[in-house]
Design a protein around this motif. Sequence first.
Motif, PDB file in Angstrom:
ATOM      1  N   PHE A 145       0.834  -1.207   0.000  1.00 19.04           N
ATOM      2  CA  PHE A 145       0.000   0.000   0.000  1.00 19.04           C
ATOM      3  C   PHE A 145       0.871   1.261   0.000  1.00 19.04           C
ATOM      4  N   ASP A 146       1.840   1.316   0.904  1.00 21.35           N
ATOM      5  CA  ASP A 146       2.702   2.500   0.973  1.00 21.35           C
ATOM      6  C   ASP A 146       3.451   2.703  -0.337  1.00 21.35           C
ATOM      7  N   ARG A 147       3.906   1.608  -0.908  1.00 22.30           N
ATOM      8  CA  ARG A 147       4.647   1.694  -2.171  1.00 22.30           C
ATOM      9  C   ARG A 147       3.731   2.166  -3.297  1.00 22.30           C
ATOM     10  N   ALA A 148       2.496   1.650  -3.341  1.00 25.65           N
ATOM     11  CA  ALA A 148       1.556   2.041  -4.393  1.00 25.65           C
ATOM     12  C   ALA A 148       1.228   3.525  -4.321  1.00 25.65           C
ATOM     13  N   VAL A 149       1.058   4.038  -3.098  1.00 28.30           N
ATOM     14  CA  VAL A 149       0.764   5.463  -2.926  1.00 28.30           C
ATOM     15  C   VAL A 149       1.943   6.305  -3.412  1.00 28.30           C
ATOM     16  N   ARG A 150       3.169   5.883  -3.077  1.00 29.64           N
ATOM     17  CA  ARG A 150       4.350   6.606  -3.553  1.00 29.64           C
ATOM     18  C   ARG A 150       4.472   6.529  -5.072  1.00 29.64           C
ATOM     19  N   ASP A 151       4.274   5.333  -5.628  1.00 34.06           N
ATOM     20  CA  ASP A 151       4.366   5.171  -7.079  1.00 34.06           C
ATOM     21  C   ASP A 151       3.351   6.053  -7.785  1.00 34.06           C
ATOM     22  N   PHE A 157      -5.715  -6.502  -5.155  1.00 33.59           N
ATOM     23  CA  PHE A 157      -4.976  -5.353  -4.636  1.00 33.59           C
ATOM     24  C   PHE A 157      -3.565  -5.294  -5.219  1.00 33.59           C
ATOM     25  N   TYR A 158      -2.882  -6.427  -5.189  1.00 35.04           N
ATOM     26  CA  TYR A 158      -1.514  -6.454  -5.701  1.00 35.04           C
ATOM     27  C   TYR A 158      -1.476  -6.255  -7.216  1.00 35.04           C
ATOM     28  N   GLY A 159      -2.531  -6.658  -7.908  1.00 39.55           N
ATOM     29  CA  GLY A 159      -2.578  -6.445  -9.350  1.00 39.55           C
ATOM     30  C   GLY A 159      -2.509  -4.971  -9.701  1.00 39.55           C
ATOM     31  N   LEU A 160      -3.312  -4.148  -9.024  1.00 36.29           N
ATOM     32  CA  LEU A 160      -3.270  -2.699  -9.279  1.00 36.29           C
ATOM     33  C   LEU A 160      -1.930  -2.127  -8.833  1.00 36.29           C
ATOM     34  N   ALA A 161      -1.456  -2.533  -7.661  1.00 37.84           N
ATOM     35  CA  ALA A 161      -0.180  -2.009  -7.170  1.00 37.84           C
ATOM     36  C   ALA A 161       0.963  -2.349  -8.127  1.00 37.84           C
ATOM     37  N   MET A 162       0.946  -3.552  -8.699  1.00 37.66           N
ATOM     38  CA  MET A 162       1.973  -3.950  -9.649  1.00 37.66           C
ATOM     39  C   MET A 162       1.937  -3.068 -10.888  1.00 37.66           C
ATOM     40  N   ARG A 163       0.734  -2.787 -11.383  1.00 38.10           N
ATOM     41  CA  ARG A 163       0.604  -1.920 -12.560  1.00 38.10           C
ATOM     42  C   ARG A 163       1.171  -0.536 -12.273  1.00 38.10           C
ATOM     43  N   LEU A 164       0.879  -0.001 -11.099  1.00 38.99           N
ATOM     44  CA  LEU A 164       1.384   1.330 -10.757  1.00 38.99           C
ATOM     45  C   LEU A 164       2.905   1.317 -10.647  1.00 38.99           C
ATOM     46  N   SER A 165       3.458   0.233 -10.099  1.00 37.65           N
ATOM     47  CA  SER A 165       4.911   0.108 -10.021  1.00 37.65           C
ATOM     48  C   SER A 165       5.535   0.072 -11.404  1.00 37.65           C
TER      49      SER A 165
END
Length: 316
Positions: free
Chosen positions: A169-175, A273-281
């Motif tokens: 979550f923290d990483r996704a917000v930063r990305d 959740f991780y799918g969206l976070a991965m895309r943002l990364s």
Amino acid sequence: MEGVSVARETSAQVVEAVSVAARGVVNGRVVGVDRLRGGSKKGVYRVRFDGGSSVVVYRWAAEENFWPEVAEVDVFADASGMDLFLAAGRVLDEVGVRTPRVLAVGVDVVVVEDVSGGTLESVLGTDRARVALGDLARFLGAMRGRRSPGFGRVDRPLITGSSCERVVFDRAVRDLAEAAGRDGRVERAHDDLRELVVALRERVAPRAEYGLIHGELGPDHVLVGADGGAVLIDVEGLMFFDVEWEHVFLRLRFGPHYAPLACSDLDGARLDFYGLAMRLSLVAGPLRLLDGDFPDREFMVRVVERNLGEALALLP
């Protein structure tokens, strides 16, 4: 990074350095040094000798790393270095996962066997992929079965008292914030995307045990041995973490060939959740590389466009 291809000049000094390392394990005259397709954090070289033998040399040096320096903020940061490579190899060997055999270790240089059967990516969809995919599925099961009450890199003390989903979550917000500062489309969708990140995070239930993951296991990070079996490379990102993170990346990179690698006990909320976070990364990371002198710029632009499109498509 998915399928990174880096084209770089190889200086005479680098050629000499990797030749010297290779001559320490092979008797013969060096007849060629080829820079191989590799990642963006280390140099990968095949050193060829008269008589037909060859080895591969990994080299960690500042000029081999295209990523800008950033303060280390989570378990994903700075997954590079000889010590991490060696630690990851030892852990994988313990669980029965095959990696290239280490032949010699120098100063920021490791010499390994040359697994010259090509990448799994190059044979997907053919009969040659069948054995390697079976091996890879077995490797994933063995890694998933290596459990830990904490998470983090295998060369460091494991983290307890937090959670993988918090880290993501923290990483996704930063990305998201970083990408918004570089791309107008992300800036315009920032609030909606952040709201979706929060909503998906809230669906994830607590967990207190973690499995072993490679961290960036695309078909380009699996070589095919002479026996047709799988050999994992670029293992520096090895860590204990939620295995759903690994499978999100596997689904993304293997596409229609993912089925033999699937498992039935994954948490659907974490996958979403991780799918969206991965895309943002995979939007923020390439945009960061494009700020510098990364040579294969068209490739990175394609990575951004693909993953940004997928992320925006998730919005209501």
